[in-house]
Every structure is written in C-alpha cells, then in structure tokens.
Design a protein around this motif. Structure first.
Motif, PDB file in Angstrom:
ATOM      1  N   ALA A   1      14.508   1.122  -7.720  1.00  0.00           N
ATOM      2  CA  ALA A   1      14.057   0.503  -6.483  1.00  0.00           C
ATOM      3  C   ALA A   1      14.926   1.091  -5.382  1.00  0.00           C
ATOM      4  O   ALA A   1      16.151   1.173  -5.522  1.00  0.00           O
TER       5      ALA A   1
ATOM      6  N   THR B   1      14.078   1.158   1.818  1.00  0.00           N
ATOM      7  CA  THR B   1      13.551   2.061   2.840  1.00  0.00           C
ATOM      8  C   THR B   1      14.266   1.819   4.168  1.00  0.00           C
ATOM      9  O   THR B   1      14.994   0.832   4.325  1.00  0.00           O
TER      10      THR B   1
ATOM     11  N   VAL C   1       9.429  -6.853  -6.248  1.00  0.00           N
ATOM     12  CA  VAL C   1       9.483  -5.504  -5.698  1.00  0.00           C
ATOM     13  C   VAL C   1       8.101  -5.079  -5.202  1.00  0.00           C
ATOM     14  O   VAL C   1       7.985  -4.418  -4.159  1.00  0.00           O
ATOM     15  N   ALA C   2       7.051  -5.499  -5.899  1.00  0.00           N
ATOM     16  CA  ALA C   2       5.691  -5.186  -5.420  1.00  0.00           C
ATOM     17  C   ALA C   2       5.459  -5.783  -4.035  1.00  0.00           C
ATOM     18  O   ALA C   2       4.870  -5.144  -3.155  1.00  0.00           O
TER      19      ALA C   2
ATOM     20  N   VAL D   1      10.806  -1.587   0.441  1.00  0.00           N
ATOM     21  CA  VAL D   1      11.319  -0.981  -0.791  1.00  0.00           C
ATOM     22  C   VAL D   1      10.258  -0.019  -1.306  1.00  0.00           C
ATOM     23  O   VAL D   1       9.067  -0.215  -1.075  1.00  0.00           O
ATOM     24  N   ARG D   2      10.702   1.023  -1.993  1.00  0.00           N
ATOM     25  CA  ARG D   2       9.764   1.881  -2.726  1.00  0.00           C
ATOM     26  C   ARG D   2      10.341   2.102  -4.122  1.00  0.00           C
ATOM     27  O   ARG D   2      11.541   1.977  -4.333  1.00  0.00           O
ATOM     28  N   ARG D   3       9.460   2.416  -5.039  1.00  0.00           N
ATOM     29  CA  ARG D   3       9.903   2.725  -6.407  1.00  0.00           C
ATOM     30  C   ARG D   3       9.873   4.230  -6.592  1.00  0.00           C
ATOM     31  O   ARG D   3       8.975   4.899  -6.103  1.00  0.00           O
TER      32      ARG D   3
ATOM     33  N   GLU E   1       7.497  -3.814  -1.571  1.00  0.00           N
ATOM     34  CA  GLU E   1       6.818  -2.529  -1.329  1.00  0.00           C
ATOM     35  C   GLU E   1       5.665  -2.702  -0.349  1.00  0.00           C
ATOM     36  O   GLU E   1       5.488  -1.880   0.558  1.00  0.00           O
ATOM     37  N   LYS E   2       4.901  -3.766  -0.547  1.00  0.00           N
ATOM     38  CA  LYS E   2       3.755  -4.041   0.335  1.00  0.00           C
ATOM     39  C   LYS E   2       4.211  -4.178   1.789  1.00  0.00           C
ATOM     40  O   LYS E   2       3.514  -3.766   2.714  1.00  0.00           O
TER      41      LYS E   2
END
Length: 170
Positions: A109, A112, A86-87, A95-97, A90-91
């Motif tokens: 999670a 986006t 997920v990191a 995806v965002r948390r 996100e990068k």
C-alpha cells in the motif's frame, strides 16, 4: 501469578467491586473516545479513525509504503478488513496498491500525494480532538501514569508466538 482461576478450587477469580468499576469505566471511556475521534474525522476528512491510522502508518513508513500484511499486523486488523479499507482509500485517491518487487504474491500500500495532503489538512483537527478529549483533562502526572499503565498492558498482551490465532494472520 493467578489469572483465570484460584489454584486450590479451580473457581474463576472474579473481579473485585473496585476492579469491576475500573473495568467498566475503561470500556466506557475507550468506546466514547473512539466514537468521538470517528465523528471528528468523518466530519473533517470523510473517513473513520481506522482509515486515518492507516494513512498515518503509511506516511511514517520508508518511501510512504508498507506491505499489506505488515500494515494489517500493525493496525491489528484482519487482512480482509484491511483490503476493504485500502479499497476505500484507493477510491478516494489517497492510497494505491503496487505489486511487491520481492514477492510477486504480495502487494504494497502506497500513500499518494493526495493522501499526504489529506493527512496534512486533517491532522490539526484530529490532534485538537485528541487533546481536548484526553490530554487536556489529565494532569501531567496522570499522563505519565496512563502512559506507564498502557505500556504494561501492551507488553503483557503482545503475542510472542508466530502460530497464535491473530486477526492480522487470517
């Protein structure tokens, strides 16, 4: 039904030659298939197959979000591995948390708009790779049989107790 040993001697119930052949063919084919799908997705979308699967799960979840523990359980991976994945997602902005509103210790999670767009762009190539690697090689009868076999295996392997030592619970 005997699984591990014969009842009378306690000796291992070794695979027959035919079973050994089938087992090795299964391992070889699944390794090649996973590698094929990883290479296709790395080339087309810059992500491994496991990441694509996480994005698909989020795209199918209500409000395109899923609690991290549920996502790990559904992906059958450790929470640590999921956190790393997920990191990376996100990068990339896919995806965002978000904090879980019902449990301040938990996180969701969330797929986006960019993640949804990445799925939309990469899905046709992925489906083509799956079709070419698997379904185009099988007759309709073989597809049905394979589906039935996989369902039997999945049902038999699905853990039924909450205290089992399962990766997604670690």
């Amino acid at each position: 039904m005997e699984y591990m040993t014969t009842a009378s001697t306690g000796a291992p119930r070794w695979l027959t030659d035919e079973e050994q052949c089938v087992w090795r063919a299964y391992l070889h084919a699944t390794t090649l298939l996973e590698d094929h799908l990883d290479r296709q997705l790395q080339g087309d979308a810059g992500m491994p197959h496991i990441y694509y699967g996480l994005l698909v799960q989020l795209s199918q979840a209500p409000r395109h979000q899923k609690r991290m523990t549920e996502l790990a359980k559904d992906a059958k991976i450790t929470r640590s591995r999921l956190s790393h994945a997920v990191a990376r997602l996100e990068k990339n902005g896919w995806v965002r948390r978000e904090d879980c509103p019902s449990d301040k210790r938990g996180q969701n999670a969330v797929l986006t708009d960019e993640g949804h767009e990445m799925l939309r762009r990469s899905a046709p190539g992925h489906v083509k790779a799956v079709r070419q690697a698997m379904f185009d090689r099988l007759t309709p009868e073989q597809v049905r049989s394979l589906g039935e076999i996989m369902q039997v295996l999945a049902t038999g392997l699905q853990p039924d107790c909450a205290d089992a030592d399962l990766p997604w619970l670690r």
